[in-house]
Write an enzyme that holds these catalytic residues in place. Structure first.
Site, mmCIF file in Angstrom:
data_model
loop_
_atom_site.group_PDB
_atom_site.id
_atom_site.type_symbol
_atom_site.label_atom_id
_atom_site.label_comp_id
_atom_site.label_asym_id
_atom_site.label_seq_id
_atom_site.Cartn_x
_atom_site.Cartn_y
_atom_site.Cartn_z
ATOM 1 N N SER A 1 13.749 -7.481 -7.585
ATOM 2 C CA SER A 1 12.869 -8.130 -8.563
ATOM 3 C C SER A 1 13.651 -9.012 -9.531
ATOM 4 O O SER A 1 14.847 -8.794 -9.773
ATOM 5 C CB SER A 1 12.094 -7.069 -9.351
HETATM 6 N N1 SAM Z 1 12.857 -2.529 -7.675
HETATM 7 C C1 SAM Z 1 13.359 -2.996 -6.418
HETATM 8 C C2 SAM Z 1 14.711 -3.641 -6.599
HETATM 9 O O1 SAM Z 1 15.137 -3.803 -7.727
HETATM 10 O O2 SAM Z 1 15.308 -3.964 -5.582
HETATM 11 C C3 SAM Z 1 12.429 -3.978 -5.822
HETATM 12 C C4 SAM Z 1 11.631 -3.388 -4.763
HETATM 13 S S1 SAM Z 1 10.659 -4.457 -3.779
HETATM 14 C C5 SAM Z 1 9.923 -5.584 -4.857
HETATM 15 C C6 SAM Z 1 9.353 -3.311 -3.408
HETATM 16 C C7 SAM Z 1 9.750 -2.183 -2.500
HETATM 17 O O3 SAM Z 1 8.628 -1.311 -2.354
HETATM 18 C C8 SAM Z 1 10.148 -2.611 -1.102
HETATM 19 O O4 SAM Z 1 11.436 -2.156 -0.816
HETATM 20 C C9 SAM Z 1 9.110 -1.938 -0.198
HETATM 21 O O5 SAM Z 1 9.608 -1.521 1.040
HETATM 22 C C10 SAM Z 1 8.700 -0.759 -1.048
HETATM 23 N N2 SAM Z 1 7.404 -0.173 -0.729
HETATM 24 C C11 SAM Z 1 6.242 -0.785 -0.390
HETATM 25 N N3 SAM Z 1 5.280 0.130 -0.151
HETATM 26 C C12 SAM Z 1 5.859 1.347 -0.353
HETATM 27 C C13 SAM Z 1 5.388 2.689 -0.269
HETATM 28 N N4 SAM Z 1 4.134 3.002 0.066
HETATM 29 N N5 SAM Z 1 6.250 3.690 -0.548
HETATM 30 C C14 SAM Z 1 7.534 3.438 -0.886
HETATM 31 N N6 SAM Z 1 8.039 2.183 -0.973
HETATM 32 C C15 SAM Z 1 7.210 1.160 -0.717
#
Ligand code: SAM
Length: 209
Positions: A53
């Site tokens: 992000s």
């Molecule tokens: N905060 C993270 C960083 O700093 O790198 C950014 C994460 S990214 C925007 C969102 C993440 O949510 C992705 O890695 C995606 O695979 C995960 N995600 C989506 N749906 C999910 C779920 N149901 N359970 C766990 N993770 C999930």
């Protein structure tokens, strides 16, 4: 990054600023060719069609949780592990859920390399929360849900805070929920754009139906 992007946008919590000055963000970006952009004002790809992000969004979501180093925090969407590392400096213990195994494994490796020892990561559908470890003092979701999963509210302590992007696929509102004895208080914190929260209580795909 902190002086030019975070402080000018009114992030005031000293601990959040300190954490962002301390954690080496570039280490969380798998492709070294992108390290020169690691501290820039936008998200970056981390593989598997996911992103780390934008720094300001990480700061805003973290400040919203009002952490004081005593809390048990649940993070949904470990991704690169960068937000997890920031939380680990500000909370007592962080439970983080990622649905993509490769990302969870990479994040674990980087977090270990910088000694974030108060973090537990599991590979699972984070739309279910982590009932075995509930209740939490704070919950942060780094992927966008069509609606707030009810289990997140149930898994919060009284006085607990939840921050989550909610809305359509390409445009959402960042929402803060405070759980009180009388019910929930909801605050809208402005527009944002996150990848989808995919799972039973999030966006459905063929493998989650
Ligand atoms: N905060 C993270 C960083 O700093 O790198 C950014 C994460 S990214 C925007 C969102 C993440 O949510 C992705 O890695 C995606 O695979 C995960 N995600 C989506 N749906 C999910 C779920 N149901 N359970 C766990 N993770 C999930």
């Amino acid at each position: 990054m902190v002086e030019t992007q975070i402080i000018p946008r009114n992030i005031k919590d000293r601990r959040v600023l300190e954490a962002m000055l301390t954690i080496p963000r570039h280490l969380f970006i798998p492709e070294e060719a992108l390290w020169s952009q690691a501290y820039s004002d936008f998200p970056l790809p981390i593989g598997e069609k996911q992103t780390i992000s934008q720094p300001y969004i990480v700061a805003l979501m973290t400040e919203t949780l009002e952490l004081e180093k005593t809390e048990k925090v649940l993070e949904i969407g470990t991704g690169s592990g960068y937000q997890t590392a920031i939380l680990s400096m500000l909370a007592n213990k962080v439970y983080s859920i990622e649905r993509i195994g490769l990302l969870a494994a990479r994040a674990r490796k980087v977090l270990d390399s910088i000694n974030c020892s108060n973090v537990v990561i599991k590979i699972a559908d984070g739309t279910l929360g982590w009932p075995e470890e509930a209740p939490f003092d704070a919950i942060l979701t780094t992927a966008a849900a069509p609606e707030i999963p009810q289990c997140y509210i149930e898994q919060l302590n009284i006085g607990g805070r939840l921050v989550i992007p909610v809305g359509e696929e390409y445009s959402q509102t960042l929402v803060k929920i405070i759980k009180t004895k009388e019910g929930i208080i909801k605050q809208e914190m402005g527009g944002c754009r996150f990848v989808k929260l995919i799972g039973r209580h999030g966006w459905k795909t063929e493998d989650t139906l």
